[in-house]
Design a protein around this motif. Structure first.
Motif, PDB file in Angstrom:
ATOM      1  N   SER A 133     -10.105   2.837   8.761  1.00  0.00           N
ATOM      2  CA  SER A 133      -9.786   3.727   7.649  1.00  0.00           C
ATOM      3  C   SER A 133      -8.408   4.349   7.817  1.00  0.00           C
ATOM      4  O   SER A 133      -7.977   4.675   8.929  1.00  0.00           O
ATOM      5  CB  SER A 133     -10.832   4.841   7.556  1.00  0.00           C
ATOM      6  N   ILE A 134      -7.717   4.544   6.693  1.00  0.00           N
ATOM      7  CA  ILE A 134      -6.398   5.173   6.735  1.00  0.00           C
ATOM      8  C   ILE A 134      -6.478   6.604   7.264  1.00  0.00           C
ATOM      9  O   ILE A 134      -5.500   7.129   7.780  1.00  0.00           O
ATOM     10  CB  ILE A 134      -5.738   5.168   5.343  1.00  0.00           C
ATOM     11  N   LEU A 135      -7.647   7.226   7.140  1.00  0.00           N
ATOM     12  CA  LEU A 135      -7.793   8.590   7.634  1.00  0.00           C
ATOM     13  C   LEU A 135      -8.034   8.631   9.137  1.00  0.00           C
ATOM     14  O   LEU A 135      -7.771   9.644   9.784  1.00  0.00           O
ATOM     15  CB  LEU A 135      -8.956   9.292   6.925  1.00  0.00           C
ATOM     16  N   LEU A 136      -8.565   7.544   9.705  1.00  0.00           N
ATOM     17  CA  LEU A 136      -8.874   7.518  11.122  1.00  0.00           C
ATOM     18  C   LEU A 136      -7.755   6.894  11.953  1.00  0.00           C
ATOM     19  O   LEU A 136      -7.788   6.972  13.174  1.00  0.00           O
ATOM     20  CB  LEU A 136     -10.185   6.756  11.355  1.00  0.00           C
ATOM     21  N   ARG A 137      -6.795   6.258  11.272  1.00  0.00           N
ATOM     22  CA  ARG A 137      -5.637   5.741  12.006  1.00  0.00           C
ATOM     23  C   ARG A 137      -4.637   6.868  12.214  1.00  0.00           C
ATOM     24  O   ARG A 137      -4.612   7.853  11.475  1.00  0.00           O
ATOM     25  CB  ARG A 137      -4.968   4.598  11.230  1.00  0.00           C
ATOM     26  N   ARG A 138      -3.798   6.715  13.198  1.00  0.00           N
ATOM     27  CA  ARG A 138      -2.813   7.763  13.471  1.00  0.00           C
ATOM     28  C   ARG A 138      -1.572   7.625  12.584  1.00  0.00           C
ATOM     29  O   ARG A 138      -0.635   8.393  12.697  1.00  0.00           O
ATOM     30  CB  ARG A 138      -2.409   7.726  14.937  1.00  0.00           C
ATOM     31  N   ASP A 139      -1.595   6.636  11.687  1.00  0.00           N
ATOM     32  CA  ASP A 139      -0.443   6.395  10.807  1.00  0.00           C
ATOM     33  C   ASP A 139      -0.134   7.623   9.945  1.00  0.00           C
ATOM     34  O   ASP A 139      -1.024   8.399   9.601  1.00  0.00           O
ATOM     35  CB  ASP A 139      -0.716   5.213   9.882  1.00  0.00           C
ATOM     36  N   ILE A 140       1.140   7.749   9.595  1.00  0.00           N
ATOM     37  CA  ILE A 140       1.542   8.770   8.618  1.00  0.00           C
ATOM     38  C   ILE A 140       1.258   8.208   7.231  1.00  0.00           C
ATOM     39  O   ILE A 140       1.912   7.273   6.774  1.00  0.00           O
ATOM     40  CB  ILE A 140       3.031   9.111   8.769  1.00  0.00           C
ATOM     41  N   TYR A 141       0.262   8.747   6.571  1.00  0.00           N
ATOM     42  CA  TYR A 141      -0.128   8.280   5.238  1.00  0.00           C
ATOM     43  C   TYR A 141      -0.357   9.466   4.306  1.00  0.00           C
ATOM     44  O   TYR A 141       0.374   9.660   3.338  1.00  0.00           O
ATOM     45  CB  TYR A 141      -1.394   7.417   5.317  1.00  0.00           C
ATOM     46  N   VAL A 142      -1.361  10.268   4.622  1.00  0.00           N
ATOM     47  CA  VAL A 142      -1.631  11.462   3.821  1.00  0.00           C
ATOM     48  C   VAL A 142      -0.421  12.393   3.843  1.00  0.00           C
ATOM     49  O   VAL A 142      -0.080  13.013   2.828  1.00  0.00           O
ATOM     50  CB  VAL A 142      -2.889  12.179   4.333  1.00  0.00           C
ATOM     51  N   SER A 155      10.470   7.974  -3.932  1.00  0.00           N
ATOM     52  CA  SER A 155      11.367   7.610  -2.823  1.00  0.00           C
ATOM     53  C   SER A 155      10.982   8.340  -1.545  1.00  0.00           C
ATOM     54  O   SER A 155      10.983   7.749  -0.450  1.00  0.00           O
ATOM     55  CB  SER A 155      12.813   7.941  -3.197  1.00  0.00           C
ATOM     56  N   ALA A 156      10.656   9.626  -1.665  1.00  0.00           N
ATOM     57  CA  ALA A 156      10.303  10.412  -0.486  1.00  0.00           C
ATOM     58  C   ALA A 156       9.015   9.908   0.150  1.00  0.00           C
ATOM     59  O   ALA A 156       8.932   9.706   1.371  1.00  0.00           O
ATOM     60  CB  ALA A 156      10.166  11.887  -0.861  1.00  0.00           C
ATOM     61  N   ASP A 160       0.828  -1.197   0.000  1.00  0.00           N
ATOM     62  CA  ASP A 160       0.000   0.000   0.000  1.00  0.00           C
ATOM     63  C   ASP A 160       0.868   1.255   0.000  1.00  0.00           C
ATOM     64  O   ASP A 160       0.563   2.242  -0.678  1.00  0.00           O
ATOM     65  CB  ASP A 160      -0.916  -0.008   1.226  1.00  0.00           C
ATOM     66  N   ALA A 161       1.960   1.218   0.752  1.00  0.00           N
ATOM     67  CA  ALA A 161       2.883   2.362   0.788  1.00  0.00           C
ATOM     68  C   ALA A 161       3.505   2.601  -0.575  1.00  0.00           C
ATOM     69  O   ALA A 161       3.627   3.749  -1.031  1.00  0.00           O
ATOM     70  CB  ALA A 161       3.976   2.113   1.831  1.00  0.00           C
ATOM     71  N   ARG A 190       6.632   6.765   4.561  1.00  0.00           N
ATOM     72  CA  ARG A 190       5.599   5.806   4.979  1.00  0.00           C
ATOM     73  C   ARG A 190       6.224   4.528   5.522  1.00  0.00           C
ATOM     74  O   ARG A 190       5.776   3.974   6.540  1.00  0.00           O
ATOM     75  CB  ARG A 190       4.697   5.491   3.786  1.00  0.00           C
ATOM     76  N   ALA A 191       7.273   4.035   4.875  1.00  0.00           N
ATOM     77  CA  ALA A 191       7.930   2.804   5.322  1.00  0.00           C
ATOM     78  C   ALA A 191       8.579   2.999   6.688  1.00  0.00           C
ATOM     79  O   ALA A 191       8.518   2.108   7.553  1.00  0.00           O
ATOM     80  CB  ALA A 191       8.969   2.364   4.297  1.00  0.00           C
ATOM     81  N   LEU A 192       9.212   4.147   6.896  1.00  0.00           N
ATOM     82  CA  LEU A 192       9.794   4.433   8.209  1.00  0.00           C
ATOM     83  C   LEU A 192       8.728   4.494   9.286  1.00  0.00           C
ATOM     84  O   LEU A 192       8.926   4.015  10.416  1.00  0.00           O
ATOM     85  CB  LEU A 192      10.565   5.766   8.158  1.00  0.00           C
ATOM     86  N   ALA A 193       7.583   5.088   8.937  1.00  0.00           N
ATOM     87  CA  ALA A 193       6.496   5.182   9.906  1.00  0.00           C
ATOM     88  C   ALA A 193       5.976   3.793  10.283  1.00  0.00           C
ATOM     89  O   ALA A 193       5.663   3.525  11.448  1.00  0.00           O
ATOM     90  CB  ALA A 193       5.365   6.031   9.334  1.00  0.00           C
ATOM     91  N   ILE A 194       5.899   2.892   9.283  1.00  0.00           N
ATOM     92  CA  ILE A 194       5.446   1.528   9.558  1.00  0.00           C
ATOM     93  C   ILE A 194       6.473   0.781  10.397  1.00  0.00           C
ATOM     94  O   ILE A 194       6.135   0.125  11.392  1.00  0.00           O
ATOM     95  CB  ILE A 194       5.213   0.771   8.230  1.00  0.00           C
TER      96      ILE A 194
END
Length: 217
Positions: free
Chosen positions: A145-154, A183-184, A97-98, A189-193
């Motif tokens: 939802s990706i918007l409701l998770r605290r993950d760095i995505y958007v 790459s950026a 997904d990332a 996103r990969a670092l956040a995961i």
């Protein structure tokens, strides 16, 4: 120019396949039948690009050329018969997904920029292309939802868009600008995961107490 158009088209197709696979993996986690796999694969693969093209008032890419739709169906069907071979589908889902997000962010930003939109609109189109398919996938697959998770995505998608525009603004060749953008976005996103990095979230605090006159000090 023709070569850059071909590269954009190939990236668009690659991102469609990657996102379709993530949709199919969500279907596998929900133990759906092959039709469910294909449905989630298609919605995830073409959802973001569809909304992007509608907002930009251009022909929807998979209506003009059905190849992306066929690739979504094929990728989802393949996952239906092979998902059981993957031990940790959720982990693969996150990284796929990332990668898909990084690709579609770049493609969406470049497409909007080529149509003459301003930089802010181009960034928004990149983020919309990256997130809408995933939002629909999570909604239909009953995933958080990706918007409701605290993950760095958007945030990662926005970074990729900005990097692409800045790189092109400094005169880098388009292919190099795309590589930097992908790459950026994927790197953040990969670092956040990997390290469970997230932006500070809102913390509820006690409200302000009115004084004797009913006014807040």
């Amino acid at each position: 120019m023709a070569e850059m158009t071909d590269i954009l088209r190939l990236l668009d197709l690659a991102s469609v396949v990657v996102f379709a696979v993530t949709g199919a993996l969500v279907a596998s986690r929900n133990q759906m039948d092959i039709v469910g796999f294909m449905w989630l694969g298609v919605v995830t693969g073409i959802g973001g690009g569809t909304v992007r093209d509608l907002l930009l008032d251009v022909p929807v890419f998979w209506v003009v050329n059905s190849t992306p739709l066929a690739l979504c169906l094929g990728a989802a069907a393949l996952v239906h018969f092979t998902a059981h071979l993957v031990a940790s589908r959720y982990r693969i889902l996150l990284y796929l997904d990332a990668f898909g997000m990084a690709l579609v962010t770049t493609v969406g930003t470049a497409k909007a920029h080529d149509l003459g939109t301003g930089s802010l609109i181009a960034v928004c189109m990149g983020v919309i292309t990256a997130s809408v398919g995933g939002i629909l996938r999570d909604l239909l697959g009953q995933e958080p939802s990706i918007l409701l998770r605290r993950d760095i995505y958007v945030t990662a998608a926005a970074l990729g868009s900005v990097v692409f525009l800045v790189a092109e603004g400094f005169g880098l060749p388009r292919l190099a600008a795309m590589g930097l953008a992908v790459s950026a976005a994927f790197g953040l996103r990969a670092l956040a995961i990997r390290f469970d990095i997230y932006l500070p979230v809102f913390r509820p605090r006690p409200g302000r107490v009115p004084d004797s006159r009913g006014e807040v000090e």
